[in-house]
Design a protein around this motif. Structure first.
Motif, short mmCIF file in Angstrom:
data_model
loop_
_atom_site.label_atom_id
_atom_site.label_comp_id
_atom_site.label_asym_id
_atom_site.label_seq_id
_atom_site.Cartn_x
_atom_site.Cartn_y
_atom_site.Cartn_z
N ARG A 1 -5.87 4.15 8.19
CA ARG A 1 -6.04 4.33 6.75
C ARG A 1 -6.67 3.08 6.18
N MET A 2 -7.41 3.26 5.10
CA MET A 2 -7.88 2.09 4.38
C MET A 2 -7.13 2.05 3.05
N TRP A 3 -6.79 0.88 2.64
CA TRP A 3 -6.03 0.69 1.41
C TRP A 3 -7.00 0.30 0.31
N LEU A 4 -7.04 1.14 -0.73
CA LEU A 4 -7.98 0.98 -1.82
C LEU A 4 -7.24 0.94 -3.15
N LEU A 5 -7.93 0.49 -4.16
CA LEU A 5 -7.37 0.42 -5.52
C LEU A 5 -7.95 1.56 -6.33
N ASN A 6 -7.10 2.47 -6.82
CA ASN A 6 -7.60 3.61 -7.59
C ASN A 6 -7.85 3.24 -9.05
N GLU A 7 -8.25 4.22 -9.85
CA GLU A 7 -8.61 3.98 -11.26
C GLU A 7 -7.42 3.51 -12.10
N GLN A 8 -6.20 3.82 -11.66
CA GLN A 8 -4.99 3.38 -12.37
C GLN A 8 -4.49 2.03 -11.84
N GLN A 9 -5.31 1.37 -11.03
CA GLN A 9 -5.00 0.07 -10.43
C GLN A 9 -3.81 0.15 -9.47
N GLU A 10 -3.61 1.31 -8.85
CA GLU A 10 -2.57 1.48 -7.83
C GLU A 10 -3.23 1.40 -6.46
N THR A 11 -2.50 0.85 -5.50
CA THR A 11 -3.00 0.80 -4.13
C THR A 11 -2.70 2.13 -3.46
N VAL A 12 -3.75 2.76 -2.93
CA VAL A 12 -3.61 4.07 -2.29
C VAL A 12 -4.21 4.03 -0.89
N ALA B 1 -20.04 5.32 -0.26
CA ALA B 1 -19.59 4.08 -0.87
C ALA B 1 -20.81 3.31 -1.33
N GLU B 2 -20.60 2.54 -2.38
CA GLU B 2 -21.72 1.72 -2.89
C GLU B 2 -21.21 0.39 -3.41
N MET B 3 -22.12 -0.57 -3.43
CA MET B 3 -21.81 -1.87 -3.99
C MET B 3 -22.48 -1.97 -5.36
N VAL B 4 -21.67 -2.30 -6.36
CA VAL B 4 -22.16 -2.48 -7.73
C VAL B 4 -21.59 -3.81 -8.23
N GLU B 5 -22.46 -4.71 -8.61
CA GLU B 5 -22.06 -6.03 -9.10
C GLU B 5 -21.05 -6.71 -8.18
N ASP B 6 -21.37 -6.76 -6.90
CA ASP B 6 -20.56 -7.42 -5.87
C ASP B 6 -19.18 -6.78 -5.66
N LYS B 7 -19.01 -5.53 -6.10
CA LYS B 7 -17.77 -4.80 -5.87
C LYS B 7 -18.10 -3.52 -5.13
N VAL B 8 -17.28 -3.16 -4.13
CA VAL B 8 -17.50 -1.95 -3.35
C VAL B 8 -16.64 -0.82 -3.90
N ALA C 1 -13.85 13.25 -2.59
CA ALA C 1 -14.11 14.47 -3.35
C ALA C 1 -13.47 14.43 -4.73
N GLY C 2 -12.34 13.72 -4.87
CA GLY C 2 -11.64 13.75 -6.14
C GLY C 2 -11.39 12.42 -6.81
N SER C 3 -11.88 11.32 -6.24
CA SER C 3 -11.59 10.03 -6.85
C SER C 3 -12.63 8.97 -6.52
N VAL C 4 -12.54 7.90 -7.30
CA VAL C 4 -13.36 6.71 -7.07
C VAL C 4 -12.37 5.56 -6.95
N CYS C 5 -12.48 4.79 -5.86
CA CYS C 5 -11.57 3.68 -5.63
C CYS C 5 -12.38 2.42 -5.34
N ARG C 6 -11.75 1.30 -5.59
CA ARG C 6 -12.39 0.02 -5.31
C ARG C 6 -11.86 -0.49 -3.97
N ALA C 7 -12.76 -0.98 -3.15
CA ALA C 7 -12.40 -1.47 -1.81
C ALA C 7 -12.36 -2.99 -1.79
N PRO C 8 -11.41 -3.57 -1.07
CA PRO C 8 -11.32 -5.03 -0.98
C PRO C 8 -12.15 -5.61 0.17
#
Length: 148
Positions: free
Chosen positions: A38-49, A59-66, A71-78
């Motif tokens: 599993r990969m641990w990501l930060l969801n839109e509510q700032q929860e680790t999922v 996945a994409e990099m926008v302003e140095d953030k991945v 299908a149902g969410s956008v998460c930020r990767a560390p």
């Protein structure tokens, strides 16, 4: 490939045999290992999922953030796109641009575009462009009988 399944009581065991340098063998092992990966990501509510690599569409990099899209969410990767591709590339995550990775297993269709680029259509309707720099690697994967 020969598949043999034996049913017996006790603990489940998996034995995979093949040449050490076999791409098919490496893919099978990666798929078996990914069941618990599993990969641990930060969801839109700032929860680790926890997200399975197979659930990633792109996945994409926008302003140095991945950002990782399912299908149902956008998460930020560390981690970086390079780390994403390196660790889970054998499961189909493919670098298709300087700032983009796409899951080849999620691609519904591919269309040639001007300038040597390729457009990939995802189940969500999203269209991802494979740049002309990465298009030859994709063509090579497809001609080699890609099995991700």
């Amino acid at each position: 490939m020969k598949l043999q399944i034996e049913h017996c009581p006790g603990e489940v065991q998996v034995t995979v045999r093949g040449p050490e340098d076999s791409a098919e063998l490496q893919t099978i092992v990666a798929l078996l290992q990914s069941e618990s990966d599993r990969m641990w990501l930060l969801n839109e509510q700032q929860e680790t999922v926890a997200v399975s690599p197979r659930d990633i569409l792109w996945a994409e990099m926008v302003e140095d953030k991945v950002f990782v899209y399912t299908a149902g969410s956008v998460c930020r990767a560390p981690f970086s796109l390079a780390a994403l591709e390196l660790r889970w590339g054998v499961l189909g995550l493919f670098r298709c641009g300087k700032s983009t990775v796409v899951n080849l297993n999620a691609v519904q269709s591919l269309h040639s575009r001007p300038g040597g680029r390729i457009e990939a259509l995802l189940p969500t309707g999203e269209k991802i462009l494979i740049s002309r720099r990465y298009a030859p690697a994709l063509r090579e994967k497809l001609q080699g009988g890609y099995e991700g």
